[in-house]
Scaffold this motif. Structure first.
Motif, mmCIF file in Angstrom:
data_model
loop_
_atom_site.group_PDB
_atom_site.id
_atom_site.type_symbol
_atom_site.label_atom_id
_atom_site.label_comp_id
_atom_site.label_asym_id
_atom_site.label_seq_id
_atom_site.Cartn_x
_atom_site.Cartn_y
_atom_site.Cartn_z
ATOM 1 N N LEU A 188 83.978 -110.640 52.041
ATOM 2 C CA LEU A 188 83.265 -111.299 51.438
ATOM 3 C C LEU A 188 82.306 -110.280 50.784
ATOM 4 C CD1 LEU A 188 84.192 -114.322 53.045
ATOM 5 C CD2 LEU A 188 86.078 -113.263 50.779
ATOM 6 N N ARG A 189 81.511 -110.147 51.580
ATOM 7 C CA ARG A 189 80.000 -109.328 51.157
ATOM 8 C C ARG A 189 80.540 -107.831 50.425
ATOM 9 N NH1 ARG A 189 76.755 -105.982 53.882
ATOM 10 N NH2 ARG A 189 77.490 -105.276 55.322
ATOM 11 N N PHE A 190 81.815 -107.508 50.753
ATOM 12 C CA PHE A 190 81.710 -106.395 50.225
ATOM 13 C C PHE A 190 82.701 -106.310 48.760
ATOM 14 C CE2 PHE A 190 82.155 -102.443 53.604
ATOM 15 C CZ PHE A 190 80.885 -102.982 54.052
ATOM 16 N N MET A 191 83.463 -107.465 48.389
ATOM 17 C CA MET A 191 83.949 -107.870 47.883
ATOM 18 C C MET A 191 82.960 -108.297 46.347
ATOM 19 S SD MET A 191 87.692 -109.985 48.725
ATOM 20 C CE MET A 191 88.325 -110.251 47.294
ATOM 21 N N ALA A 192 82.149 -109.218 47.287
ATOM 22 C CA ALA A 192 80.374 -109.367 46.420
ATOM 23 C C ALA A 192 80.051 -108.151 45.553
ATOM 24 C CB ALA A 192 79.496 -110.281 47.114
ATOM 25 N N SER A 193 79.700 -107.554 46.406
ATOM 26 C CA SER A 193 78.877 -106.362 45.805
ATOM 27 C C SER A 193 79.566 -105.278 45.305
ATOM 28 C CB SER A 193 78.686 -105.088 47.332
ATOM 29 O OG SER A 193 77.711 -104.088 46.437
ATOM 30 N N ALA A 194 81.089 -105.198 44.926
ATOM 31 C CA ALA A 194 82.292 -104.569 43.713
ATOM 32 C C ALA A 194 81.514 -105.688 42.860
ATOM 33 C CB ALA A 194 83.371 -104.175 44.453
ATOM 34 N N LYS A 195 81.941 -106.593 43.051
ATOM 35 C CA LYS A 195 81.539 -107.420 41.685
ATOM 36 C C LYS A 195 80.345 -107.176 41.137
ATOM 37 C CE LYS A 195 85.650 -109.604 41.230
ATOM 38 N NZ LYS A 195 86.784 -109.832 40.117
ATOM 39 N N LEU A 196 79.905 -107.271 41.868
ATOM 40 C CA LEU A 196 78.034 -107.221 41.021
ATOM 41 C C LEU A 196 77.702 -105.779 40.469
ATOM 42 C CD1 LEU A 196 75.304 -108.452 40.641
ATOM 43 C CD2 LEU A 196 74.618 -107.420 42.682
ATOM 44 N N LYS A 197 78.716 -105.053 41.346
ATOM 45 C CA LYS A 197 78.561 -103.987 40.661
ATOM 46 C C LYS A 197 79.570 -103.606 39.146
ATOM 47 C CE LYS A 197 78.146 -100.933 44.543
ATOM 48 N NZ LYS A 197 76.725 -99.671 44.112
ATOM 49 N N LEU A 198 80.321 -104.049 39.083
ATOM 50 C CA LEU A 198 81.454 -104.336 37.752
ATOM 51 C C LEU A 198 80.477 -105.988 36.773
ATOM 52 C CD1 LEU A 198 85.120 -104.333 39.106
ATOM 53 C CD2 LEU A 198 84.151 -103.088 38.079
ATOM 54 N N LEU B 295 80.968 -115.619 45.546
ATOM 55 C CA LEU B 295 81.945 -114.502 46.908
ATOM 56 C C LEU B 295 80.500 -114.290 48.180
ATOM 57 C CD1 LEU B 295 84.069 -111.414 45.206
ATOM 58 C CD2 LEU B 295 84.885 -113.820 46.733
ATOM 59 N N LEU B 296 79.275 -114.663 47.649
ATOM 60 C CA LEU B 296 78.448 -114.369 48.146
ATOM 61 C C LEU B 296 78.283 -115.426 49.587
ATOM 62 C CD1 LEU B 296 75.968 -112.321 46.651
ATOM 63 C CD2 LEU B 296 77.038 -112.039 48.843
ATOM 64 N N ILE B 297 78.700 -116.003 48.482
ATOM 65 C CA ILE B 297 78.592 -117.975 48.881
ATOM 66 C C ILE B 297 79.558 -119.018 49.483
ATOM 67 C CG2 ILE B 297 78.091 -120.296 47.793
ATOM 68 C CD1 ILE B 297 76.756 -119.669 45.020
ATOM 69 N N GLU B 298 80.315 -118.238 49.280
ATOM 70 C CA GLU B 298 82.148 -118.555 50.556
ATOM 71 C C GLU B 298 81.568 -117.608 51.707
ATOM 72 O OE1 GLU B 298 86.530 -117.195 51.056
ATOM 73 O OE2 GLU B 298 85.020 -116.736 48.530
ATOM 74 N N ALA B 299 81.055 -116.279 51.358
ATOM 75 C CA ALA B 299 81.365 -115.551 52.501
ATOM 76 C C ALA B 299 79.981 -116.131 53.970
ATOM 77 C CB ALA B 299 80.468 -113.463 52.696
ATOM 78 N N PHE B 300 79.118 -117.134 53.632
ATOM 79 C CA PHE B 300 77.652 -117.577 53.953
ATOM 80 C C PHE B 300 78.440 -118.307 55.305
ATOM 81 C CE2 PHE B 300 75.882 -121.780 54.737
ATOM 82 C CZ PHE B 300 74.355 -120.548 55.785
ATOM 83 N N LYS C 258 70.463 -112.413 57.543
ATOM 84 C CA LYS C 258 70.737 -111.941 55.777
ATOM 85 C C LYS C 258 72.140 -112.459 55.138
ATOM 86 C CE LYS C 258 72.439 -106.916 54.572
ATOM 87 N NZ LYS C 258 72.883 -106.007 54.446
ATOM 88 N N ALA C 259 72.558 -113.332 55.602
ATOM 89 C CA ALA C 259 73.344 -114.479 55.018
ATOM 90 C C ALA C 259 72.556 -115.248 54.443
ATOM 91 C CB ALA C 259 74.842 -115.291 56.565
ATOM 92 N N ILE C 260 71.963 -116.063 55.191
ATOM 93 C CA ILE C 260 71.441 -116.815 54.225
ATOM 94 C C ILE C 260 70.843 -116.154 52.842
ATOM 95 C CG2 ILE C 260 69.468 -118.757 54.570
ATOM 96 C CD1 ILE C 260 70.045 -118.925 57.343
ATOM 97 N N TYR C 261 70.170 -115.474 52.838
ATOM 98 C CA TYR C 261 69.901 -114.630 51.467
ATOM 99 C C TYR C 261 70.632 -114.278 50.831
ATOM 100 C CZ TYR C 261 68.371 -110.656 49.056
ATOM 101 O OH TYR C 261 68.497 -109.922 47.939
ATOM 102 N N ASN C 262 71.695 -113.782 51.202
ATOM 103 C CA ASN C 262 72.553 -113.236 50.540
ATOM 104 C C ASN C 262 73.752 -114.604 49.343
ATOM 105 O OD1 ASN C 262 73.412 -111.254 51.420
ATOM 106 N ND2 ASN C 262 74.764 -110.504 52.583
ATOM 107 N N ARG C 263 73.064 -115.999 50.755
ATOM 108 C CA ARG C 263 73.227 -117.274 50.375
ATOM 109 C C ARG C 263 72.475 -117.347 48.706
ATOM 110 N NH1 ARG C 263 74.565 -123.511 52.698
ATOM 111 N NH2 ARG C 263 75.676 -123.835 51.107
ATOM 112 N N ALA C 264 71.420 -116.777 49.359
ATOM 113 C CA ALA C 264 70.268 -116.931 48.087
ATOM 114 C C ALA C 264 70.625 -116.479 46.869
ATOM 115 C CB ALA C 264 69.228 -116.778 48.363
ATOM 116 N N LEU C 265 70.458 -115.177 46.904
ATOM 117 C CA LEU C 265 71.563 -114.164 45.914
ATOM 118 C C LEU C 265 72.126 -115.011 44.738
ATOM 119 C CD1 LEU C 265 71.091 -111.912 44.607
ATOM 120 C CD2 LEU C 265 71.315 -110.570 46.139
#
Length: 583
Positions: free
Chosen positions: A406-416, A425-430, A438-445
């Protein structure tokens, strides 16, 4: 005190900014009602309100981005016309004057549906979507009427061939089980605090007797609580139709699927300028005595969601590079690319993405393939690969693998440039790694990308409790700052030891740039550039853009030839940096 160039995102763009952007707009979107405008604006990324130069009404637009199929983005303008074909035609004409490179206008909003309970494949229901087909729009009040007969005299205005082709390809994807507009419907309903009305509110009555309710036929093609998509002729006139007998007449005479009040005006205005159009309509009533407002907001959202999915399925035009010489040529070439530099939160992209060392070797090879695709800037390929990988392993995968996918999928979507989807996706990954810093930070992002500031702030506070030196968390705090807050006050909230770090400097540069404070943006991006050990193209591009924007503010385009040698050297340095980014 804040610099005089500081500007709230809610203020108008300066005239120079509009001049830089207007030639890059290739799609215009027109709505007739405020709820339609709100629904469509909810689909845009980085929406900004702008006013074109001049006097009088018709100068207000919302400028925003919709991701494209080739990894870039469409720059689109959205505006409000009011109800009626005359008003729509007038608004379309003004839009084409203000944005001369627009190649198609899409009329997006609500309409009355044309039910046909005896033919299930033609039975349009409330909550469905109707798109104009190759027959376009019938202006059914353009006629010759005598005592004995009515002769319709509307002129055929076929929609854009490019947009019709994209509609067909989306239909093909639907057959394969892909319905990309569904996620945007959910997003739009959440943004507008709305929901789909219950099926009990989809009431069809007899055309002859409104006291007799007609049962909807069973339809194997329908998916519960989702719109069915129809392509067909749309009828338009300067009249609000609440006559089911006339509705049925239009169905039998012209095979129409929907009735509304604007699209023939759009068709005429675009035909006169030699450009394309399309009408996308969410169905909110049956043009009968039961006509009401219950389905209107939902219908507006589904039309907007389909429009986003449609444009997202199409490639954006590549910037045109002119073969000119000298500083003027360099200047024009860079000017044409300004809008291609992303305004997204780029925190995820300041360092290459990397698979966790703790991942089991069973899954590591596939995740490494995704990692390589992302770091080679191939986000579409990476996302498709990850989607297939997810389908194959999800049911048996451990939580740490689910988190990485899910973290990698989020990165792909951000690049798109699909910020909302990336955030989700980041919130789901948490949930698969809830105690990890890092997961808490990614959720914040994720909450930041979804424009949920209170949730983002709560997560940031938890990160800083665990690690008071977490620079990325401070970067999010900067992005969460009020638009009226001075830049100097924002940086004072950050501990001194963290102020000149890459992440904090990059965030400050981005905030300054969004306020059109280019000198401060350049100053902060330069700090980030000096701190960058990975030679990040994002940082280099943003530094170059801020330098170029500062130069624009000093030298209007018509007078670029008079710049002194020192400024020419800066221009050449900017060209060199952007060339490195492009390569």
């Amino acid at each position: 005190m804040a610099d005089d160039n500081t500007k709230s995102k809610d203020e108008d763009f300066a005239i120079d900014d509009i001049e830089l952007l207007k030639d890059s707009v290739h799609f215009g979107i027109i709505t007739a009602l405020p709820e339609e405008l709100a629904a469509m604006e909810a689909m845009l990324e980085n929406p900004r309100q702008i006013f074109m130069p001049g006097s009088g009404a018709g100068r207000h637009y919302c400028l925003g981005k919709i991701p494209s199929s080739n990894g870039s983005a469409h720059l689109v303008v959205l505006t409000l016309s009011k109800v009626g074909n005359n008003m729509a035609a007038n608004r379309a004409t003004l839009l084409l004057q203000h944005f001369p490179n627009v190649k198609s206008i899409i009329m997006v909003g609500i309409a009355g549906g044309i039910p046909n309970p005896t033919k299930v494949d033609e039975h349009v229901r409330l909550g469905d979507i109707v798109i104009s087909d190759e027959k376009g729009v019938v202006q059914y009040d353009f006629d010759k009427e005598t005592v004995d007969s009515v002769e319709h005299r509307h002129s055929p205005r076929p929609p854009s061939a490019e947009l019709l082709e994209a509609v067909l390809y989306l239909e093909k994807d639907t057959i394969a089980g892909k319905r990309p507009w569904i996620k945007y419907i959910d997003h739009g309903l959440e943004k507008l605090s709305s929901r789909r009305p219950p099926e009990e509110e989809d009431i069809l009555v007899s055309s002859d007797d409104p006291n007799i309710q007609i049962e909807h036929p069973a339809d194997a093609e329908r998916i519960k609580n989702e719109p069915r998509i129809f392509s067909g002729t749309i009828a338009a006139a300067n009249k609000l139709l609440k006559n089911p007998v006339k509705r049925d007449y239009l169905r039998e005479t012209f095979s129409v699927k929907a009735v509304e009040m604007e699209s023939s005006g759009i068709a005429d205005a675009t035909w006169g300028r030699g450009i394309g159009y399309l009408s996308v309509r969410g169905i909110c009533d049956y043009c009968d005595s039961k006509k009401g407002n219950i389905w209107q907001k939902y219908a507006a959202v589904i039309a907007a969601a389909y429009t986003k999915a449609l444009l997202e399925s199409m490639p954006s035009d590549e910037p045109t590079t002119k073969c000119t010489s000298g500083s003027m040529g360099i200047f024009n070439e860079m000017k044409s690319t300004l809008t291609s530099i992303d305004e997204k939160v780029s925190t995820l992209n300041t360092e290459p993405i990397k698979v966790s060392d703790a991942i089991s070797s069973i899954y590591k090879r596939d995740l490494k393939n995704a990692e390589n695709l992302l770091n080679q800037n191939k986000p579409e390929e990476a996302f498709d690969f990850l989607n297939r990988f997810k389908d194959d392993v999800w049911s048996n995968a451990p939580d740490d693998v689910k988190y990485e996918i899910l973290r990698f999928m989020a990165s792909a979507k951000l690049k798109l440039l699909q910020n909302y989807e990336s955030g989700s996706l980041l919130i789901e990954a948490f949930q698969y790694n809830p105690n990890d810093e890092k997961a808490i930070y990614n959720r914040a992002l994720g909450h930041l990308l979804r424009d949920e500031p209170e949730d983002a702030k709560s997560c940031v506070d938890k990160v800083l409790e665990k690690n008071p030196a977490h620079n990325n968390a401070y970067a999010i705090l900067i992005h969460l700052s009020s638009d009226t807050e001075d830049l100097e006050d924002i940086i004072l909230k950050i501990p001194k030891a963290e102020r000149n770090t890459l992440e904090v400097a990059f965030a400050m540069g981005t905030v300054a740039r969004k306020r059109n404070n280019f000198s401060k943006a350049k100053e902060w991006y330069k700090i980030a550039y000096d701190c960058d050990d990975n030679d990040s193209p994002d940082i280099k591009a943003n530094l170059a853009e801020s330098m170029l924007s500062e130069l624009f503010s000093e030298y209007p385009v018509p007078h670029i030839s008079i710049i002194e040698d020192e400024k020419r050297e800066i221009l050449e340095k900017i060209a060199e940096m952007l060339t490195e980014v492009w390569n």
